[in-house]
Structure formats: structure tokens, C-alpha cells
Design an enzyme around this catalytic site. Structure first.
Site, PDB file in Angstrom:
ATOM      1  N   ASP A 140       9.980   6.054   4.685  1.00  0.00           N
ATOM      2  CA  ASP A 140       9.105   5.281   5.571  1.00  0.00           C
ATOM      3  C   ASP A 140       9.669   5.325   6.985  1.00  0.00           C
ATOM      4  O   ASP A 140      10.758   4.827   7.248  1.00  0.00           O
ATOM      5  CB  ASP A 140       9.058   3.832   5.065  1.00  0.00           C
ATOM      6  CG  ASP A 140       8.129   2.941   5.884  1.00  0.00           C
ATOM      7  OD1 ASP A 140       7.559   3.419   6.876  1.00  0.00           O
ATOM      8  OD2 ASP A 140       7.990   1.761   5.516  1.00  0.00           O
ATOM      9  N   GLU A 197       5.823   7.705   4.745  1.00  0.00           N
ATOM     10  CA  GLU A 197       4.962   6.589   5.144  1.00  0.00           C
ATOM     11  C   GLU A 197       5.030   6.379   6.646  1.00  0.00           C
ATOM     12  O   GLU A 197       6.105   6.459   7.243  1.00  0.00           O
ATOM     13  CB  GLU A 197       5.444   5.335   4.405  1.00  0.00           C
ATOM     14  CG  GLU A 197       4.717   4.066   4.761  1.00  0.00           C
ATOM     15  CD  GLU A 197       5.112   2.900   3.843  1.00  0.00           C
ATOM     16  OE1 GLU A 197       5.502   3.152   2.688  1.00  0.00           O
ATOM     17  OE2 GLU A 197       5.039   1.754   4.302  1.00  0.00           O
ATOM     18  N   GLU A 255      -0.472  -0.036   6.663  1.00  0.00           N
ATOM     19  CA  GLU A 255      -0.091  -1.431   6.924  1.00  0.00           C
ATOM     20  C   GLU A 255      -0.445  -1.859   8.338  1.00  0.00           C
ATOM     21  O   GLU A 255      -0.640  -3.041   8.592  1.00  0.00           O
ATOM     22  CB  GLU A 255       1.402  -1.652   6.658  1.00  0.00           C
ATOM     23  CG  GLU A 255       2.325  -1.030   7.679  1.00  0.00           C
ATOM     24  CD  GLU A 255       3.792  -1.325   7.380  1.00  0.00           C
ATOM     25  OE1 GLU A 255       4.371  -0.607   6.553  1.00  0.00           O
ATOM     26  OE2 GLU A 255       4.353  -2.245   7.978  1.00  0.00           O
ATOM     27  N   ASP A 283      -3.084  -3.771   3.600  1.00  0.00           N
ATOM     28  CA  ASP A 283      -2.261  -4.947   3.871  1.00  0.00           C
ATOM     29  C   ASP A 283      -3.209  -6.140   3.797  1.00  0.00           C
ATOM     30  O   ASP A 283      -4.321  -6.086   4.334  1.00  0.00           O
ATOM     31  CB  ASP A 283      -1.624  -4.828   5.251  1.00  0.00           C
ATOM     32  CG  ASP A 283      -0.770  -6.033   5.605  1.00  0.00           C
ATOM     33  OD1 ASP A 283       0.467  -5.906   5.594  1.00  0.00           O
ATOM     34  OD2 ASP A 283      -1.337  -7.115   5.897  1.00  0.00           O
TER      35      ASP A 283
END
Lengths: 447, 447
Positions: free
Chosen positions: B252, B278, B305, B328
Site C-alpha cells: 500500500d 494499493e 479509500e 470506505d
């Protein structure tokens, strides 16, 4: 040298609201009753020159207090900064504000928090231009290409625009710049007017104002559309009849449609030869704009006043989604990010026709287009700045329109400064206007 | 029937901040020192059942007050609403909030204002589920497909998802739903853990926590990357060594890279077989993600997100830009917009692996994934909910993880309710923790 040690001593904010909804000025298919407002910021210093930096976010009423709170959340990054350093490199503050990792979570680089950054960054540029004793457009046009290129944040756009490419574009822009500055001062920058076209206006008022626009020297007008197709057909017919064939008539849907609706509706108005369809759908829908553009050609597609940042503009250009790029001086992160957007547009050869109107948006954005003409794109061909004729009297250096052209500002600064009397009168909720208004409403309620 | 005439009587907001930066919990390449926070809202009614609706926006510290101000700006749309009508159709409030033309200018549908809408809308769903005496996932899974389809706003996504298509997907989701609900209650929903992988942790801690994760039954872990390539190579090697080949290791970058950097960096870590990369770049860069995905396959690309709304998710799917869609619970406009996103993902057959962690995000988002499994996508194949093991003790109905799976909540509501003691202690700046903290700092400064 006292000015070298002077610092920013305060960042003062004001919630200013004008009751424009009562006249239906500014009414369109998505915004039926805007109260044009400004979340306004003033940077003050302890320098002995008494210069202040003024900036603002334009809003349309409710939520202006949220925008003020967002500017307040940035204060600690600004207060105490050495004024000389700040004005010599506004990009350093821009990077600090965008890079505040905790505040960044609230965007990133979009919406309330990003517009707040834009207001503060623009206020720094206003201060910098005043200290240089130049209107902002001239400060930018006179600046070294290397310095200008260094004012741009290439993060997330470097795949399309590298610092080297930006420098090349800026150096190219210097060829003939001196002559263009002379031209600009002589004839101004072409504008177009939206004043005839608000949805709330009668056909009679539309026709009268459209004729007046042509008489005033404008070669383009704009009509709001998108609420009712039958009305739009009638209004477009009236407008075309009023102005004749030689005048461009743009139409603006203010994001009212889905992709398919945009295509159908625009085609239904094609017989009136609209020059562009503006904001046919969500400003976030890059692929949607690309599909619409394919389908409605030769009508051009324009958007940008609600485009959140350079990253979305980059993609609109990459995807071939727009014919016209509409910057807004106070939506993105201020002058620095608009430099990035102007450079992207220059790279793709797409004309920039700024969004303006609102409160002070004409005053600000003229500087960016004038810089673009003098020292970047080098042309005003197919380029016009929107003009709306209200609320200018609240500004210390209001725009002036002569023969359909914006007159190049000569006063130092970014033309961002509102009159103190206007600030006092329209501060919400305790300014003189709103206090009197509440009293009148209470009296009416009692009667 | 007294409940029919009960109304929302108050919308109370709280600025709650936890001092997480002191432990480097949550540190990543873009967020070195987050103070996990919640702009928290409680809807109270005059019904005699004493149910409240709780919701919040997650932030990471500074600016939480701006987020609270944004929620406050919505209050007038909520107070006085009949509770029965509101809970029978949360979509009606969602449309009102998104459609407030003046507030819409501050987005539209993005950033601070949109997250505020999400907090309020989620609070309504919490209240609705409590009144139905069901956990939210079950309320959604039990709901008629026609009603669920009517909770979605198709504006700007109708070119890809029509109401009819949504209804078809939801009806398809009903086949076998009862059995899946049984499975869910028996074995829970698979999770993965980010706890080993924060950038601020030592290699020793990473290795220890990674082994612990496998021992705890997780089949996937995640590492933060993107600050320093040499460090990342070392940390990925340590993680892979710790967990062996059978465990998925996701990485990420938290938006750290430009497009080209994302490609190079991800390729440089390919030898450790990362399952997904990510947030390789800006969440706004749809075309950038598409380019990265092309270049780094077979490593999968995940984002979401920070994706602002359904319109951007739509395009990420249209452009083939992602392999994994990460909703999210508190970034977009609440449950209603997440329904739209889940439907879009179902249409494209792209697995949804929610972002969680922060404050209460695990508590919320589990309900959406569980609904998706039971009554929409019908599968947990390649689907995992992020799990981070801090701050759960502040919630009245905290998530429970057994053998690497989220246990299906059985308490009525959206699991959104924070303990009153936690609200009192961590309210900023005047809660007990922050008051004591200030006193200690002042004492230290004097010493």
C-alpha cells in the site's frame, strides 16, 4: 533592510454574503437561488509598507461558514512566515498547505479544504504583486521562465507534463511577449457575457440584454439551459434572433444531465448553432465528457469551473474530453495550480476560456488569462473570459469592460481587495445589511 | 401509534481525537503522524424507544473541527423530520442533502461537505436498523430488492447502471441468500490485517506481527510502502519470509507516487509476489490507474479509500483501472452511495475489499460487505475486509475477529456507537485526556 525581517502577523477571515437570490441573478438549472458569498481572507504583516494580501473562496451562500473554518484551519502555517521569503516563493507555502498530512485527509486536493488553500495562496500572490508594484498578470508575464516553472507542483501530472516541458513552453511564451503586452494594454482581452442568459429571466429581458450585449461589443453570449427543453428551445430561438448569425451563443447546463440526456438535449438545441455546451454533466465524469464530445460535435464541449484540481484537468485533456478548458481562479489551489492547468492546456493546444462572475471571480481570473496571452499561449484566438455585470462595485479595483474587452488592470495586486464598507455591510450574520434584514423580517412576522 | 409522530429533535456533534501519533500506529508514506479522529454526530428523537442514530466522519486530526462544522451546516435539513418517514426512506434525506444547491457548490459530492453528508446519512441507517431491531447488514439483506434499488441515486451513473439493471442484480442476489446468512453467522467474513505493516514499525516488530497474523488465522497481510525503496525491499523480504508462500502480502503506497514511479517501484517489489498494490497514485487519476494496471500485471491494482464518490468509481470500472475496489464506509455519501458502488462492482464482477481501520471504520464497513455477500455478489471469493486492531474498545459493539474472520454482528444498528466515556475523555480540546495533556505539556515547558 526592514522588509526582509517583516512577517505575517495575522490571517483574518470574514464570512461575506450578498442577498443575490432575491433578484434571481445567477439562477441556473442547478442553482435556483444563489446568495453570492465570499469566504474572505486578509493577510497582514508588520512591514512598514502597509500592504495586505487579499483572497477568497467564492460560494453561493450556505456553507460559507464551513469555508471560513477551513481557511482558519490553515492559519498556523502562515502566521509568522517571513514576508520576503513567502512572496519570493509562494509555491513553498502552497506545497506546505497541500502537504499537511492531517488536513490532506479531508480532500485530498478537492472540495472545501482545497478551496481554502486556494484562497490563502491567492492572497499571497496579491501581496506579492503589491510589493512588486505590479498587477499580477504583469508580475507573472515578467517572471523568469525558470522561476515560473518552479512554482508548479508536478505531482500526479508528471506523466503528461514534466518540469522540462513546462520550461520549454514558458520560454516559447517569451517570444514576442513585449509586443503582446503592448497590445493587451491597448485593446484589452476579449470577454463574453452571461448576463442575458440566467434561467430566472423572462424572454423579454433575455432579448433586451442579448441585443445590449452585441451593442456593447461582445461577440459571444451565454444562456443557461437544462431545466426544461421546451423553454430552452424557445429561449435559444429568442437569443439567436436577437443577436443574429455572427455572434457566438454558448449554452450552459450546469451539470444538470446524465451522459445520454446531455447528448439528446444538446442535439435538440443544435439548430440554434450553440458554440459550446458547458458543464453537460458531472465535472468528475471525464469519460462521460469524452463520450458527449464525440456525440455532439461540431458543438464544442466546455467544462472546468467545478473541476477540483490539475489531476482531473490532466485527464480531461488526455481523454480528448473537452474543446474548451474553463479555469476558475478560486476553485483549485490558487495561482500555482492554475499555472499547472494553463501549462497543460498550452501543451494540448486547448483554448482556455475562464469561468467568472460570482463575487470577484472576474477580478481575479482576468490576470491569469492576460498572463497566458502575453507569456504562455501567446494568443487570444477563440479565447474569451466570462463576464457577469454584478457585484463589481464592492471591489477596490473592479474590472472594466470596454467594447466587449477586459481592460488590463494597472493597479498593483490581484484585484482581489473588497471595499471595507462592503465587508462591514455584508458580513454574515452581523453586518449592517443582515442585521437590518433580520429586523425587517421579524417586523413582518409580527405584522 | 406514537412512533409515527416522533421527530428528530437534535443533531449533536462532537470533535473526538485520539493521540495515536505518539505510538506511530497508522503511519504510512503520506501520513507520518495521524491522530485518528472522528467528527461524530448523534441524532436524537422524541420517540419513547430512546433509540439514537450515530454516525461519523473519520479524519486523522487537524481539520476535524472543519468536518464538524460541515455536519453542523446540515442540521436544518434533519431536525424536525418524522423519524418513521426518515427511517423508511433514508434515500430521501440523502437526496435532500446532496441536492442543497448552495452547499453543493462546496463539492459537488466530494471532500469535507460530502463526508459530512455521509456521516449524517449513516447515522440515519444506524437509527433505522436499531428501530428494526436488526444489525444493518441484515436489514439490507432482508430488504425488498425494489426498495433497495430505490435507495440508490443513479444521477451520473445511469450510463453504466440503470435502475432496471440494479434491480436485476439485487434480485439475482436473493437466490440462496438465506443459506449464505447461515454461513455468515457460522464462519464470519474473511479479514486481512494491516497491523504488521505500518511504516513506523521496526523489522523485528513487523516480523513478529506478521507471524502472529498467520497464527491468528489471517490469510492476507498488508505492508505500507513508498517512502524508501531500499527499506521496502528489506521489509517485503522480511514479511514474505515471516509468512511463507501461502499467505497473500498486499502492499500500500498511500498515493505516494506519480504514474511512472508507481510502475517502477511496484516492479521492483515484484519478486516478493505482492498480491495487490494499493493507492499507487492519486485517487483522482483514473487514467493513471489504468496505465499502472497494464504495466504491473499480474500484481493487482486496488484503490478506493479516498475515491470521492460513485462517479469516480464508475470510471475506474469503465476504464479497467482496478482489479480490487476498496469501499470506505465514511468517505462517500453514506450507505446509499455505497449501495451504488457495490452495485457497480457487482455489474463489473470486480471484488470489493473494503478499507477499514481508523476510528470505527471496521465497525461500519463489515455491514456493507456482509450484505454484499448475503444478498448481492453472493460470494466472498477474493474478498477480504481490512482489519486493524486499535481503538475498537471505544465502541459499544466492537468488531470481533475469530480465526481471521469478522464475526457477523448481531446487535441492532450499524455498530457506530462510541462509548459515552470515550466521547467525554477524547473530546477536543476540552475532554479529560486533552485537558490533562495540555496541563502536562505546560508543566514540562516550565520545568
Amino acid at each position: 533592510m526592514p522588509s526582509d525581517v517583516s512577517r505575517i502577523t495575522s490571517v483574518d477571515t470574514y464570512d461575506i454574503r450578498f442577498p443575490t437570490s432575491r433578484e434571481l441573478d445567477g439562477s441556473d438549472a442547478m442553482n435556483p437561488d444563489p446568495d453570492y458569498s465570499a469566504a474572505y481572507v486578509v493577510l497582514r504583516t508588520d512591514a512598514d509598507d502597509e500592504h495586505e494580501g487579499h483572497g477568497f473562496t467564492f460560494t453561493i451562500g450556505r456553507g460559507n461558514d464551513v469555508q471560513v473554518a477551513a481557511i482558519d484551519a490553515l492559519k498556523h502555517h502562515v502566521i509568522g512566515r517571513p514576508v520576503g521569503d513567502l512572496c519570493a516563493d509562494p509555491g513553498s507555502l502552497s506545497r506546505t498547505l497541500i502537504g499537511d498530512s492531517q488536513l490532506r485527509w479531508l480532500g485530498p486536493e478537492k472540495g472545501v479544504m482545497h478551496m481554502a488553500i486556494g484562497a490563502v495562496v491567492n492572497a499571497v500572490w496579491d501581496l506579492a504583486a503589491k510589493r512588486e508594484d505590479k498587477p499580477l498578470w504583469q508580475l507573472l508575464a515578467d517572471a523568469a521562465p525558470e522561476w515560473l516553472a518552479g512554482q508548479v507542483d508536478y505531482r500526479y501530472i508528471a506523466d503528461v507534463l514534466t518540469p522540462d516541458e513546462a520550461l520549454t513552453l514558458l520560454k516559447r511564451g517569451r517570444d514576442g511577449a513585449a509586443q503582446r503586452a503592448v497590445n493587451l494594454r491597448a485593446t484589452g482581452y476579449p470577454g463574453y457575457t452571461t448576463s442575458p442568459g440566467w434561467l430566472g429571466y423572462s424572454d423579454e429581458k433575455l432579448t433586451r440584454l442579448a441585443r445590449q450585449a452585441v451593442a456593447d461589443g461582445f461577440t459571444q453570449i451565454k444562456l443557461k439551459v437544462g431545466a426544461d427543453l421546451e423553454d430552452d428551445v424557445r429561449r435559444c430561438r429568442a437569443a439567436r434572433a436577437a443577436v443574429g448569425d455572427g455572434i457566438r451563443v454558448a449554452i450552459d447546463a450546469n451539470q444538470r444531465w446524465n451522459v445520454d440526456e446531455a447528448v439528446e438535449w444538446t442535439r435538440a438545441l443544435a439548430e440554434f448553432d450553440p458554440y459550446w455546451i458547458e458543464e453537460p454533466t458531472s465535472p468528475d465524469d471525464i469519460l462521460g465528457h469524452a463520450a458527449i464530445r464525440q456525440a455532439v460535435a461540431p458543438t464544442k464541449v466546455a467544462t472546468g469551473e467545478h473541476v477540483q484540481n490539475r489531476i482531473v484537468f490532466k485527464q480531461l485533456l488526455q481523454a480528448g474530453a473537452i474543446d474548451i478548458l474553463q479555469i476558475d481562479a478560486a476553485r483549485v489551489g490558487g495561482v500555482n495550480e492554475n499555472l499547472a492547468v494553463l501549462l497543460l492546456a498550452a501543451k494540448y493546444g486547448v483554448p482556455v476560456c475562464p469561468h467568472a462572475g460570482g463575487v470577484g471571480l472576474c477580478e481575479l481570473v482576468q490576470h491569469l488569462s492576460m498572463f497566458d496571452y502575453v507569456a504562455l499561449s501567446g494568443t487570444t484566438a477563440d479565447r474569451v473570459i466570462e463576464y457577469v455585470d454584478h457585484l463589481h462595485d464592492h471591489f477596490a479595483d473592479p474590472v472594466r469592460i470596454v467594447n466587449g474587452h477586459y481592460v488590463a488592470p494597472s493597479a498593483p495586486g490581484f484585484s482581489a481587495q473588497m471595499l471595507q464598507e462592503s465587508i462591514d455591510t455584508y458580513s454574515y450574520p452581523d453586518g449592517a445589511f443582515w442585521t437590518a434584514d433580520r429586523a425587517a423580517q421579524e417586523q413582518e412576522a409580527r405584522a
